[in-house]
Design a protein around this motif. Sequence first.
Motif, PDB file in Angstrom:
ATOM      1  N   LEU A  45      17.378 -37.372  -5.487  1.00  9.79           N
ATOM      2  CA  LEU A  45      16.150 -36.905  -6.123  1.00  9.79           C
ATOM      3  C   LEU A  45      16.374 -35.569  -6.823  1.00  9.79           C
ATOM      4  O   LEU A  45      15.935 -35.367  -7.966  1.00  9.79           O
ATOM      5  CB  LEU A  45      15.050 -36.772  -5.071  1.00  9.79           C
ATOM      6  N   ALA A  46      17.071 -34.639  -6.154  1.00 13.97           N
ATOM      7  CA  ALA A  46      17.359 -33.329  -6.768  1.00 13.97           C
ATOM      8  C   ALA A  46      18.214 -33.498  -8.015  1.00 13.97           C
ATOM      9  O   ALA A  46      17.976 -32.836  -9.042  1.00 13.97           O
ATOM     10  CB  ALA A  46      18.064 -32.435  -5.747  1.00 13.97           C
ATOM     11  N   PHE A  47      19.200 -34.365  -7.959  1.00 14.30           N
ATOM     12  CA  PHE A  47      20.070 -34.603  -9.111  1.00 14.30           C
ATOM     13  C   PHE A  47      19.282 -35.190 -10.288  1.00 14.30           C
ATOM     14  O   PHE A  47      19.434 -34.747 -11.438  1.00 14.30           O
ATOM     15  CB  PHE A  47      21.195 -35.559  -8.693  1.00 14.30           C
ATOM     16  N   LEU A  48      18.428 -36.159 -10.028  1.00  6.02           N
ATOM     17  CA  LEU A  48      17.650 -36.791 -11.095  1.00  6.02           C
ATOM     18  C   LEU A  48      16.660 -35.797 -11.715  1.00  6.02           C
ATOM     19  O   LEU A  48      16.461 -35.792 -12.932  1.00  6.02           O
ATOM     20  CB  LEU A  48      16.914 -38.013 -10.548  1.00  6.02           C
ATOM     21  N   LEU A  49      16.047 -34.948 -10.896  1.00  3.74           N
ATOM     22  CA  LEU A  49      15.123 -33.946 -11.426  1.00  3.74           C
ATOM     23  C   LEU A  49      15.865 -32.916 -12.268  1.00  3.74           C
ATOM     24  O   LEU A  49      15.355 -32.467 -13.315  1.00  3.74           O
ATOM     25  CB  LEU A  49      14.382 -33.258 -10.285  1.00  3.74           C
ATOM     26  N   ALA A  50      17.064 -32.527 -11.837  1.00  3.66           N
ATOM     27  CA  ALA A  50      17.856 -31.580 -12.624  1.00  3.66           C
ATOM     28  C   ALA A  50      18.227 -32.168 -13.978  1.00  3.66           C
ATOM     29  O   ALA A  50      18.221 -31.461 -15.006  1.00  3.66           O
ATOM     30  CB  ALA A  50      19.111 -31.181 -11.853  1.00  3.66           C
ATOM     31  N   LEU A  51      18.554 -33.450 -14.016  1.00  4.17           N
ATOM     32  CA  LEU A  51      18.853 -34.110 -15.294  1.00  4.17           C
ATOM     33  C   LEU A  51      17.598 -34.266 -16.143  1.00  4.17           C
ATOM     34  O   LEU A  51      17.623 -34.049 -17.360  1.00  4.17           O
ATOM     35  CB  LEU A  51      19.478 -35.479 -15.039  1.00  4.17           C
ATOM     36  N   LEU A  52      16.494 -34.657 -15.506  1.00  6.51           N
ATOM     37  CA  LEU A  52      15.264 -34.901 -16.239  1.00  6.51           C
ATOM     38  C   LEU A  52      14.756 -33.635 -16.924  1.00  6.51           C
ATOM     39  O   LEU A  52      14.296 -33.681 -18.069  1.00  6.51           O
ATOM     40  CB  LEU A  52      14.198 -35.449 -15.276  1.00  6.51           C
ATOM     41  N   PHE A  53      14.863 -32.497 -16.242  1.00 12.53           N
ATOM     42  CA  PHE A  53      14.376 -31.238 -16.811  1.00 12.53           C
ATOM     43  C   PHE A  53      15.474 -30.462 -17.536  1.00 12.53           C
ATOM     44  O   PHE A  53      15.239 -29.320 -17.947  1.00 12.53           O
ATOM     45  CB  PHE A  53      13.764 -30.374 -15.709  1.00 12.53           C
TER      46      PHE A  53
END
Length: 330
Positions: A45-53
Motif C-alpha cells: 500500500l505504501a509503495f502504491l501510494l508513493a507511485l500514485l502521488f
Amino acid sequence: VGLALCVTMLGLGCAVELAQLGAQLRRPVGVLLALLAQFAAMPLLAFLLALLFALDEVAAVAVLLCGSCPGGNLSNLMSLLVDGDMNLSIIMTASSTLLALLLMPLCLWIYSRHWINTTLVQLLPLGAVSLMLASTLLPIGLGVLIRHQRPRVADILVKVSLWSLLVTLVILFILTGTMLGPELLAHIPASVYAIALLMPLAGYALGYGLATLFALPPHCRRTVSLETGCQNVQLCTAILKLTFPPQLIGSMYMFPLLYALFQSAEAGLFVLAYKMYGREGYKPDALGEEEDTDISYKKLKEEEVPDTSYGTVAAEEHSSVQMETAQTAL
C-alpha cells in the motif's frame, strides 16, 4: 524518541503471556494475520501510494519505512475500546515486531528498487535498521520476564505504556513544531499530507477485508482492522532520526508524526462510531429472536386449539345439531 520506544516495547513485552503465546503458535492464525497485514498489505500500500502521488526518493523512503513497520501499541488500546479480541491484538503486535527483524529490511530493499538510482536509496542503512530492530528485543524480553515473575507489576506497566504512547506522540509533535516552527511543516509537500491521511484509513479497510476473508467473527475483524492500520511510529521516527543523515532526510522525519496524528484521529472516529452505532447492531438479532419466539408461541396456540376445544361446540355446529334434533323429533 529512544525513551518512548523503550517504554513502548517494555509495555508490549509485559502484555505477552507465555501460555497464550504457546497456544497461538499451535494455532498460528494471529501470526499469519500479522505476516499478511504488516508485511504484505501495508508495504505494498505504501509503495502504491508513493507511485500514485509521484513522490521523490526522500518522501518515498519515509513512506515505505512507515508502511514496513510492525504494528504499534496504539492498536491494543483501540481494540480494547471497541471490545475486540485482546489476545489476538497482543499476539499480532508481538509477532509483527519479531518478524520485523527479517521482513522489514527485506520490504525496504524490495520496494525501494524503483528509486535505486538516487543517493538516499543507495545509502539506505539496512544494517542500521536491523540493529535498531534487534535493540528492541531487550525491553520486550524484559517485559516478558516481568510478566512471568511479577504479573501485577506487568499490568501496571502495560497501562503506563499505553497512555504514555499517546502523551509522548503529542509532546513530540508539539516540541518539533515549536522548535522548528511552521517552516518545517510548510516544506512538506501536500501529497505527503494526503498519504498520511489516506494510508491509515486504507490500512483499516484492508485489515477488515483480510479478517473477513478468514471468516473471523466481528470483534476479531475490528481487531485485525486496527492492527493493520496502526503502525509503530516510535520505531519509524527513531530509525529516521538515528540512522539517516539529517541533511538527506530533511523534513521527512516528520512523516511518522503526521501518520500518528491521522491514525489516532481516524481510530478515534472508529471507536466513536462503534460506541454510537456498533452495539446497536446486535439489536436486530435480539428482535429476530423475539419474533421467532412469538411465532413459536402462535404455533403452540394453534396446536393447543383442538385440545382446548374438546367438549365444546361452535356456533355453526350447535345450530346444525339443533336442526337435526328437530327433524328427529318430527
